[in-house]
Design a protein around this motif. Structure first.
Motif: not given
Length: 314
Positions: A248, A254, A257-258, A261, A289, A293-294
């Protein structure tokens, strides 16, 4: 949650001095060689709640081209291994290799794993001679890394430069770290994919720096190759990209990271920061961040770096 930073650089003062003696003062335009101290990492890890870090170094191409390039690589790996041994449970080692010297790189793999107890290696996405990482001359290296079931961090070559940075004899219009670094990783992964390296060497655990460059965004386009320009290609692009790991560093927004995914299954996203090139406030922002998210990022790193399980028990 256990927080293990898998993208954390150890530019020892001894290395900075050795590079300066060779006339190398910058990693890339606008990016001077840092003078790193282990105390700096321990301070940032404490302030940002990080349990452990995997240390790596990219030796600049200018130094690798010199006759004693392999010797400098060997010394760098030994400096890092000494620190790892002095701080059990806090650090791991990704050894650097003197590519494009294949024989010296194979020798360094043996020394790194057998003598230094390395946790893996870091490889540049492009080489000093202009080759890409997955080009045929590197096949013996990948065969050996596959035999060892190695973890391999694919990192942009700090010397990479393309036309958007400006002409070679003019100042960079767009500094290479902003755009060209992620494109260097993207080209390397596409090369590994379509040259069949990922398929031939499935036991290598490839970790892609900076969220995989633009690979997550381009994944659908790469899949279309099977119905368009490479209709006879064997294997599944989607499955091969899902087998990679994505960290990361500079990819913690966001949106980034999306996008990751869409290609990374559970257990294939790792936490990374790019310290010391990214400052302490950026490390803290990265942690916030990713935490939002994770939830599985710590377990994923422990699966790849079992020596750091002690960090998880603190």
């Amino acid at each position: 949650m256990t927080w293990i930073d898998v993208h954390h650089h150890a530019y020892h003062g001894e290395l900075a001095d050795a590079l300066a003696r060779r006339g190398v003062t910058h990693m890339a335009p606008g990016v001077p060689v840092p003078r790193w101290r282990v105390e700096d990492s321990l301070r940032v890890m404490a302030s940002c709640g990080l349990d452990a870090a995997i240390l790596s170094v990219l030796v600049p191409d200018q130094a690798l081209r010199l006759p004693d390039g392999p010797d400098l690589v060997r010394a760098t790996n030994e400096w890092t291994a000494e620190l790892v041994g002095a701080h059990p449970g806090r650090f791991g080692l990704l050894a650097t290799l003197p590519l494009p010297d294949l024989d010296a790189s194979l020798a360094e793999v043996g020394h790194a794993f057998d003598a230094l107890d390395a946790d893996g290696v870091v490889l540049p996405a492009s080489l000093a001679d202009g080759a890409l990482l997955g080009d045929p001359p590197q096949e013996p290296l990948f065969a050996e890394l596959d035999r060892r079931e190695a973890v391999v961090l694919v990192h942009p070559n700090p010397g990479y430069r393309c036309s958007c940075t400006g002409a070679p004899d003019s100042p960079a219009v767009v500094p290479p770290p902003l755009v060209d670094f992620v494109m260097d990783t993207t080209r390397a992964v596409a090369n590994l994919l379509f040259r069949g390296v990922l398929r031939r060497h499935p036991r290598i655990r490839f970790v892609l720096a900076h969220g995989g460059g633009t690979i997550p965004f381009l994944a659908g386009r790469l899949e279309l190759a099977e119905t368009w320009v490479l209709p006879d290609r064997a294997g599944s692009v989607r499955d091969e990209l899902a087998g990679l790991y994505y960290e990361t560093a500079q990819a913690f927004s966001p949106g980034a990271l999306s996008c990751v995914d869409t290609v990374a299954p559970p257990g294939h996203v790792l936490f990374g920061t790019d310290f010391p090139f990214m400052t302490e406030p950026v490390v803290a922002a990265t942690r916030r961040g990713v935490a939002a998210h994770r939830a599985d990022v710590g377990a994923a790193a422990l699966a790849l770096f079992p020596r750091l399980r002690a960090a998880a028990r603190r």
